[in-house]
Scaffold this motif. Structure first.
Motif, short mmCIF file in Angstrom:
data_model
loop_
_atom_site.label_atom_id
_atom_site.label_comp_id
_atom_site.label_asym_id
_atom_site.label_seq_id
_atom_site.Cartn_x
_atom_site.Cartn_y
_atom_site.Cartn_z
N ALA A 101 38.62 19.17 32.36
CA ALA A 101 38.61 19.49 33.89
C ALA A 101 37.15 19.05 34.22
CB ALA A 101 38.81 21.37 34.12
N GLN A 103 35.26 19.47 38.23
CA GLN A 103 34.89 20.01 39.38
C GLN A 103 33.87 19.96 40.14
OE1 GLN A 103 37.06 21.37 41.43
NE2 GLN A 103 39.06 21.08 40.22
N SER A 150 40.32 24.89 32.68
CA SER A 150 40.09 24.79 33.86
C SER A 150 38.70 25.28 34.44
CB SER A 150 41.38 25.30 34.49
OG SER A 150 41.35 26.83 34.69
N GLN A 152 36.98 26.53 38.18
CA GLN A 152 37.16 26.76 39.89
C GLN A 152 36.01 27.51 40.36
OE1 GLN A 152 39.96 25.67 41.24
NE2 GLN A 152 39.00 26.48 43.37
N THR A 163 39.05 29.04 32.42
CA THR A 163 39.97 29.56 31.78
C THR A 163 40.12 28.73 30.47
OG1 THR A 163 41.68 28.05 32.52
CG2 THR A 163 41.37 30.25 33.75
N SER A 194 44.97 28.30 34.80
CA SER A 194 43.90 28.45 35.99
C SER A 194 43.53 29.79 36.43
CB SER A 194 44.64 27.59 36.94
OG SER A 194 44.75 26.22 36.86
N THR A 206 44.93 34.94 38.12
CA THR A 206 44.85 34.05 36.83
C THR A 206 46.32 33.77 36.63
OG1 THR A 206 44.90 36.24 35.67
CG2 THR A 206 42.77 34.91 35.94
N CYS A 261 51.29 23.32 35.15
CA CYS A 261 50.34 23.13 36.01
C CYS A 261 50.35 24.09 37.34
CB CYS A 261 49.96 21.65 36.56
SG CYS A 261 51.66 21.13 37.28
N THR A 263 48.19 25.13 41.15
CA THR A 263 46.84 25.03 42.18
C THR A 263 47.19 26.20 43.49
OG1 THR A 263 45.45 23.58 43.62
CG2 THR A 263 47.98 23.54 43.68
#
Length: 862
Positions: A101, A103, A150, A152, A163, A194, A206, A261, A263
């Motif tokens: 991941a 970001q 992941s 965030q 995560t 995620s 979560t 997956c 989001t």
């Protein structure tokens, strides 16, 4: 002829693996296709592929909030830093471990990257400062016991959630905070996919793979002074000082499936989840209200994204190569694309060069628009691999040959299969040719070694041409239509007179099996490719061989993982299995089981240019030398099947059949090979396409080069052109603009000519500039708003120089086709507009008649 063809677009592959992302405005989707990135503009209905290539297949991509910087990371952790707007690679970087991941922080100043069980945060390269080392490490965060999956960020970029496979999530702050220790969110029974912040940052969600969603909130009421101090410190301090606890537990309750997956769209509190059965769900948090559940694919959804406004959802399915964009409020598709499941076997350009048809091992025939890069129709009537596709001369009928023993004709106006041709006894068809008139179609077989001819009008078998002693590998009709050439594995090339069988067919001998055959556009020369890598040329009228090119060394290149000899000594297996003449007939393009496509000058017999279709190290045959460090006692590491070491049970399962290598819906081949199955030149001569392992690669003449120093002097400048134009010397200004060859300047002088003076200017244009003028008219007709103005120019130019152009039709063939393409596009647009208006006009006329009848009746009553 110009040879500066550059990579233009990649069609036929819309998604392979990795993650899908939206741009900041929400109008464009970025999708990884192999080791490249393709952008799909959903508003303007167009797509383009970035020219850069990663070393291997891309695992993850990320775009900065201001849409200036794009980072793509391959499977090994090697990254490219790209200027998104200019499509230029700025820097290469190696993270040294696979990245799961990546970001950007919401303020765009930091990049968080997973690094096995750690998380690294790097400072974003600043384009305002010329830095020697663009990537500068800020901090490394530890605490997880297994691979991080992941990341965030919080809304103020001061902290982030991670995560991991250790079934927990953790909260870190960007900078050290006094008294803060990273928080752990535990309680899930499977790996956590995620974790997300709510819009007010007071709730954390979560999601785990087993279908559980936990809502985390503040444990107990703290004193008002503590909360006031936290709020004064900012959102990040408030998140860090909160004592988090599980407030609610929710479950998706999808039996027999796992979450792959997900989001979250914080402003609207929408949670989007993709499952392993191809179903996606839409839930509104925190109430966990199910808004939508829909099955959109037959395989698991591997990536999901939501745009900034929360209207469009993008899904990617790796196994089928699907890319879908769904507008959930209106419940309609914005985009629905799918490439061929396995390799493409053949391609064909339509006569106007606006469409490309492809046939693949999945038994499907797809038609792609060259301008937008989208597939707009798929025919799935074939039940086996499609071996060849061809357009009729008029472009409204598409023919395909398949190993299922049928040749099918498709109507591209009504989009239906209106003819199916079969042989008296079942055979497999591997080659196809269509008569220029579109009345006769021929197909060659691998079983009976015969060539079958059918009438398109009646669907009846006209003739069977016998004589070959091996499978017929390639067929081609001459441009006049009275000759049919065939190449066979019996080491011969034959020229048939299908409509005059009294003439004797003399075979032309080759030194190896014949693989491909092609006529020059004027029909006076025939070219053939053989298995030993040679290209043969014959004069059709005299029947004598005119030239031979030894091309085995040119096309050889690339070493497979299991090869025992070097690439330089392994040219015996390399040959051209597809050849195509350029539009003017001066050059020949050839491709085969190699990473190279080669362009030859026919008259001189020399190689002009060599194109490499891919630099992707995930494919076999892209390296010249193998790395001895990857050799083990069991053989090369790349050839060892490590599927049993996968972490997920679904990935460990092996559903393949023993001995099968391709052509079935299971994954039988672990390492695909870089090769070209078919090459074709566009009728306009401005582009060529190759069906390859990567997809449908389109190379076109580089339009970004704006300067061509031809017949220049010191006084010829853009200012001089504009000054001449202001004096109303239109012819002189146009010639000066052509000499500078700057597109914007040419268009400005072209559009400045008054319509009344077009005929006079066109008559006096020097013949040296006729080709660029006609091409300019064709492009202006296709893309410009002034259709009538372009038609006036075309009429005046062809009227004034028609005889000169007719005598040199071969030289101007490519520009004629560009003009023809523009005219056909304009004609199609006008016809469509007329069809749309016809019902309105009928309605208005009916209303007029009704009104007149009503008035007549009123007069009669009076």
């Amino acid at each position: 002829m110009k040879t500066n063809f550059q990579f233009s677009n990649l069609c036929g592959t819309v998604f392979q693996q990795g993650n899908i992302i939206f741009t900041a405005d929400g109008n464009t989707v970025l999708s990884p296709v192999g080791n490249r990135v393709t952008a799909f503009d959903l508003v303007n209905n167009s797509s383009f592929t970035f020219p850069f290539e990663n070393r291997k297949n891309i695992a993850v991509i990320a775009l900065s909030p201001d849409s200036n910087v794009l980072i793509s990371v391959d499977e090994d952790g090697r990254a490219l830093l790209v200027n998104f707007r200019r499509r230029v690679v700025l820097h290469h970087f190696n993270f040294k471990k696979p990245v799961k991941a990546l970001q950007f922080s919401p303020d765009g100043k930091y990049i968080a990257v997973t690094h096995d069980s750690h998380v690294q945060v790097w400072r974003t390269p600043n384009h305002m400062i010329r830095e020697f080392a663009p990537f500068e490490l800020h901090r490394t965060y530890t605490g997880h016991h297994d691979e991080v999956t992941s990341i965030q960020w919080s809304s103020d970029s001061s902290c982030f959630l991670t995560t991991s496979r250790d079934m927990a999530a953790r909260l870190f702050t960007l900078n050290p905070l006094e008294g803060f220790r990273p928080k752990t969110f535990a309680g899930h029974k499977d790996l956590v996919l995620s974790a997300f912040f709510s819009a007010d940052s007071k709730t954390i969600y979560t999601v785990s793979r087993d279908g559980a969603v936990f809502t985390w909130q503040e444990k107990d009421e703290e004193s008002e002074s503590d909360s006031d101090d936290a709020m004064q410190g900012g959102v990040g301090v408030a998140i860090a000082q909160t004592r988090w606890g599980i407030a609610e537990r929710h479950y998706f309750n999808q039996p027999g499936t796992k979450v792959v997956c997900c989001t979250f769209h914080a402003p609207s509190s929408l949670l989007v989840v993709g499952f392993s059965t191809g179903v996606f769900g839409l839930w509104e948090m925190p109430a966990f209200t199910n808004l939508h559940t829909l099955s959109i694919s037959q395989e698991k959804i591997t990536s999901v994204a939501i745009n900034k406004s929360g209207e469009w959802l993008a899904f990617g399915a790796t196994k089928l190569g699907q890319l879908l964009v769904w507008e959930w409020q209106s419940e309609s598709y914005v985009l629905k694309q799918q490439g061929h499941y396995f390799d493409m076997n053949s391609l064909a350009y339509s006569p106007d060069a606006q469409n490309i048809a492809t046939g693949g091992d999945d038994g499907k025939v797809k038609v792609w628009n060259t301008t937008s890069g989208f597939c707009y129709v798929t025919f799935s009537e074939h039940t086996a691999s499609v071996s060849c596709v061809e357009f009729a001369k008029q472009g409204q009928v598409l023919f395909s040959a398949s190993l299922d023993g049928t040749v099918r004709a498709f109507d591209l106006i009504r989009y239906r299969n209106f003819r199916t041709f079969t042989s008296p006894s079942p055979v497999q068809f591997t080659s196809l040719a269509v008569d220029p008139s579109g009345e006769v179609v021929a197909a060659g077989s691998t079983d009976s070694f015969e060539i079958f001819l059918w009438s398109v009008q009646t669907g009846k078998l006209l003739d069977i041409l016998s004589g070959h002693e091996g499978p017929v590998s390639s067929l081609a009709f001459s441009p006049s239509g009275n000759l049919l050439a065939s190449a066979s594995w019996d080491k011969t090339v034959r020229i048939w007179h299908p409509f005059n069988r009294t003439r004797i067919v003399e075979p032309s001998q080759l030194t190896a099996d014949g693989l491909a055959v092609a006529f020059r556009p004027d029909g006076k020369e025939l070219a053939a490719a053989s298995l030993d890598g040679q290209l043969w040329f014959w004069d059709v009228a005299e029947g004598r061989q005119t030239n031979i090119i030894e091309g085995r060394k040119d096309i050889s290149g690339g070493r497979r993982a299991d090869d025992r000899v070097a690439a330089a000594n392994n040219s015996s297996t390399k040959a051209f299995n597809s050849i195509a003449y350029t539009a003017d007939g001066s050059c020949l393009l050839g491709g085969g089981n190699s990473k190279y496509v080669v362009l030859y000058d026919v008259r001189e017999g020399v190689m002009v240019r060599k194109f490499q279709i891919s630099e992707n190290l995930s494919l076999d045959g892209t390296q010249e030398f193998l790395d001895s460090r990857r050799m083990t006692e069991a053989g090369p590491l790349d050839s060892i099947n490590d599927r049993g070491e996968e972490s997920d049970l679904d990935d460990r399962l092996d559903t393949s059949l023993p001995g099968a290598s391709k052509g079935d819906l299971s994954r039988r081949k672990y390492r695909r090979e870089a090769r070209t199955t078919c090459v074709r030149f566009a009728p306009t001569g401005r582009a060529w396409a190759a069906a390859s392992s990567e997809g449908l690669l389109v190379f076109s003449l580089d339009e970004t080069v704006i300067f061509d120093p031809f017949d220049l002097d010191m006084e010829l400048t853009p200012q001089a052109v504009l000054s001449t134009l202001s004096k109303r010397e239109h012819l002189k200004a146009l010639v000066m603009a052509f000499r500078l060859n700057e597109r914007a300047l040419i268009r400005k002088t072209y559009e400045a000519v008054p319509p009344a003076e077009v005929a006079l200017v066109a008559r006096q244009v020097p013949r040296a500039y006729l080709a660029p003028l006609i091409r300019l008219i064709g492009e202006h007709l296709e893309r410009g708003p002034h259709a009538e103005f372009a038609l006036v120019w075309a009429t005046a130019t062809l009227t004034a120089h028609g005889r000169y152009l007719r005598d040199r039709s071969g030289e101007f063939a490519s520009v004629f086709r560009t003009l023809h393409k523009g005219l056909l596009d304009f004609q199609t647009s006008v016809a469509k507009l007329c069809d749309e208006n016809s019902s309105t006009l009928d309605y208005l006329l009916d209303q007029l008649h009704l009104k007149q009848a009503q008035e007549d009746s009123d007069e009669m009553e009076e």
